[in-house]
Design an enzyme around this catalytic site. Sequence first.
Site, short mmCIF file in Angstrom:
data_model
loop_
_atom_site.label_atom_id
_atom_site.label_comp_id
_atom_site.label_asym_id
_atom_site.label_seq_id
_atom_site.Cartn_x
_atom_site.Cartn_y
_atom_site.Cartn_z
N LYS A 31 -40.03 38.80 88.14
CA LYS A 31 -40.08 38.49 86.70
C LYS A 31 -38.70 38.10 86.19
CE LYS A 31 -44.07 41.52 85.92
NZ LYS A 31 -44.59 42.80 85.41
N GLN B 290 -42.57 48.42 83.26
CA GLN B 290 -43.35 48.19 84.47
C GLN B 290 -44.22 49.43 84.78
OE1 GLN B 290 -43.58 45.28 86.03
NE2 GLN B 290 -44.96 46.04 87.61
N ASP C 251 -46.52 42.30 77.05
CA ASP C 251 -47.52 42.62 78.08
C ASP C 251 -48.93 42.66 77.47
OD1 ASP C 251 -46.95 42.91 80.79
OD2 ASP C 251 -45.92 44.82 80.49
N1 GUN Z 1 -48.03 46.68 86.82
C1 GUN Z 1 -48.90 45.87 87.45
N2 GUN Z 1 -49.10 44.76 86.71
C2 GUN Z 1 -48.34 44.87 85.61
C3 GUN Z 1 -48.12 44.04 84.47
O1 GUN Z 1 -48.68 42.95 84.31
N3 GUN Z 1 -47.24 44.52 83.55
C4 GUN Z 1 -46.62 45.71 83.70
N4 GUN Z 1 -45.80 46.10 82.74
N5 GUN Z 1 -46.81 46.52 84.72
C5 GUN Z 1 -47.67 46.09 85.68
#
Ligand code: GUN
Length: 290
Positions: free
Chosen positions: A51, A95, A118
């Site tokens: 990311k 995350q 998110d």
């Molecule tokens: N863990 C797995 N997928 C995601 C996501 O799209 N966003 C976040 N913040 N954590 C995750």
Amino acid sequence: MTIIDGKTIARAVREDAKKRTETLRAQGVVPCLAVILAGEDPASVSYVTAKEKALAEAGMASRDIRLSAGISEAELLSLIISLNEDAAVHGILVQLPLPKHVREGRVIDAISPKKDVDGFHPVSVGNMVLGKDGFLPCTPNGIMRLLRALDIPVNGAHAVIVGRSNLVGRPLSILLTRKDSNATVTMCHTGTTNLAYHTRQADILIAAAGKAGLITGDMVKEGAVVIDVGVNRVSDISAKKGYRLRGDVDFEPVSQKASFITPVPGGVGPMTIAMLLQNVADAAEKTRDA
Ligand code: GUN
């Protein structure tokens, strides 16, 4: 049968986010995402790294915040409150999963809905359900974008989703049943009896259960569109890292029957990151326009 190239479709979305970033920068706004990772779960570390790399490539800034797995819930909440108030930060991403002693709901609730790129905050979820403006969660939104980019008919199609997670299955069921998508949705989960009966009805089958190889060839209708959201690490001593990634779909036999299928990796994953960049650009533009 077409193997869906998520990387190429994602590239177009990322290019768009990059152009918007150039415009924002020229106006004195540098889109910035705070990325919080608590602990060192290897999959989470690799997602966060990917990311941050994508943000940099789009000309966006990131605040890389790495915390020990032992961080207290109170400390994490006060960090989020300070980021909510920080005008230079447009989005906040925590995350998941979080360490077990931290209540995920408490943490997500603390994020300002204005910075919830998110799309996990209850306000964002509520806006999505009601069809109001707000941040859409990146993976479900990325799947919708894939279907649209490939001109796959969704209106009137029967979509069967396997997995009811808050991250993917449940929000995707909402997006697919919106008036502008107009699919009929069946939601399957661990309480579903005779899963294969349901999956065989699918024009569009979305596997988001987190179980490697769950969807076998006999579970898929001839000509179905198959979207594999699974990212499972399975041990493989012949691989350099000692593991390889496997989706929820048994790719070889299912690809014999599908009209379209996403690979793992290179299908849904790149779309998730692209939609995140889009949400960060949206967040930055909203603060500029406020
Ligand atoms: N863990 C797995 N997928 C995601 C996501 O799209 N966003 C976040 N913040 N954590 C995750």
